[in-house]
Design an enzyme around this catalytic site. Structure first.
Site, short mmCIF file in Angstrom:
data_model
loop_
_atom_site.label_atom_id
_atom_site.label_comp_id
_atom_site.label_asym_id
_atom_site.label_seq_id
_atom_site.Cartn_x
_atom_site.Cartn_y
_atom_site.Cartn_z
N HIS A 128 0.81 -1.23 0.00
CA HIS A 128 0.00 0.00 0.00
C HIS A 128 0.84 1.28 0.00
O HIS A 128 0.67 2.15 -0.85
CB HIS A 128 -0.91 0.02 1.23
CG HIS A 128 -1.78 -1.19 1.39
ND1 HIS A 128 -2.91 -1.42 0.64
CD2 HIS A 128 -1.67 -2.25 2.21
CE1 HIS A 128 -3.46 -2.57 1.00
NE2 HIS A 128 -2.73 -3.09 1.95
O1 RIB Z 1 -4.38 0.13 5.22
C1 RIB Z 1 -3.01 0.10 4.91
C2 RIB Z 1 -2.26 1.10 5.73
O2 RIB Z 1 -2.34 0.77 7.10
C3 RIB Z 1 -0.75 1.12 5.42
O3 RIB Z 1 -0.24 2.40 5.63
C4 RIB Z 1 -0.19 0.15 6.42
O4 RIB Z 1 1.17 0.45 6.75
C5 RIB Z 1 -1.05 0.42 7.62
O5 RIB Z 1 -0.50 1.53 8.30
#
Ligand code: RIB
Ligand code: CA
Length: 323
Positions: A248
């Site tokens: 992500h």
């Molecule tokens: O939903 C994904 C996010 O939440 C990313 O930033 C992961 O590192 C968690 O922090």
């Protein structure tokens, strides 16, 4: 995000809660010759704030960039309790590799103090903020010193979900759910914002067995990334029934570097803060039915995931040669 030239360069501050995907994002930004990192701020998120700060220091040092300062920030969200997710990221937050201890001592200044001081020194519209965690630090900095708004050219944040729903509740993605008040402050700031929600990241899972390509880089960074990738996929593949997982936060850095690989729409976006079932939901007025101003470019999909990860791998290959 204003249309950028394919070879545009950026002066950035990264706010993060490492987290394996944060680690990939940091390493990608550290590797890219187009990104100049002014500093890294960390926050309570995937694991507690002290741990995310220590993790970030270990990551920048492994990349051979130990000169980049890391500042520890908020130890809990603005109003709510912290929500670490060790079931996803492991006890350290960056499980999957035996990270060398950071040699550089922690910075004494608080992240929010450093953010304000640094931004006030910068010319108008010269700094890009990459937000990869609950946005507590950014919101508190904006409240502490609103004048920093003019220094910020753009914010690219990983967070939210609308067409995909949520990854922590049916309605909410983690970064927004942990501190919805902070996200609402950032979205109302008037700053040029690009959101990289799970709507987008879920269209860009890493290639299956990408860890083998990371190992084949032959560097300690490659081996660390391979180990993190394997660990990061355990929980996600089981929960989502997938064969590989999107990185992500690294995708958010990709959206800054390579906007041509993404598509989305500028539209009004706000955050639900009091719903019994929907707190933390990013409410995206995709059809512009509210008549509210467009405050965000909401990225809907990655157009070429294979090319995105090919480019990421090529950047990661730049980091320190074989140890
Ligand atoms: O939903 C994904 C996010 O939440 C990313 O930033 C992961 O590192 C968690 O922090
Ligand atoms: Ca994160």
């Amino acid at each position: 995000m204003n249309a950028t030239q394919p070879d545009a360069t950026y002066r950035v501050i990264i706010d993060t809660d490492p987290g394996q995907d944060d680690a990939f994002a940091l390493l990608l930004a550290l590797a890219s010759p187009r990104i100049h990192i002014l500093g890294v701020t960390t926050v309570s998120g995937n694991v507690p704030a002290r741990q995310t700060a220590d993790n970030a220091r270990r990551i920048v040092e492994l990349a051979g960039h130990g000169h980049i300062a890391v500042f520890a920030g908020a130890e809990r969200p603005m109003l709510r309790e912290a929500r670490p997710v060790v079931e996803i990221h492991g006890e350290t937050g960056i499980d999957g590799w035996d990270w060398p201890l950071a040699q550089r001592p922690p910075e004494p200044r608080h992240a929010i103090e450093w953010l304000v001081e640094t931004l006030l020194r910068e010319p108008a519209g010269s700094v890009s903020l990459i937000a990869l965690a609950p946005q507590t630090n950014l919101a508190l900095a904006l409240r502490l010193e609103p004048a920093i708004t003019s220094r910020i050219a753009r914010i690219v944040f990983m967070g939210g979900g609308y067409f995909e729903g949520g990854n922590m509740t049916p309605a909410a993605e983690y970064n927004i759910l942990v501190d919805p008040e902070a996200a609402a402050i950032v979205l109302a700031s008037g700053i040029d914002i690009t959101a990289v929600p799970i709507d987008c990241t879920h269209t860009a899972p890493a290639p299956v067995d990408w860890s083998q390509e990371l190992d084949a880089l032959g560097t300690e960074v490659g081996r660390a990334c391979a180990g993190m990738m394997r660990f990061f996929e355990i929980h996600g593949n089981k929960k989502f029934g997938t064969k590989s997982r999107p990185l992500h936060d690294a995708i958010a850095v990709g959206a800054l570097l390579w906007p041509e690989l993404f598509e989305g729409r500028r539209c009004p976006v706000d955050v639900e803060r009091s719903g019994h079932l929907t707190t933390g939901m990013t409410v995206v007025d995709w059809l512009r039915q509210t008549g509210l101003p467009d405050n965000c470019l909401w990225l809907r999909r990655c157009l070429d995931p294979a090319e995105l990860y090919r480019r990421m791998l090529a950047e990661l290959a730049r980091l320190p040669p074989v140890a």
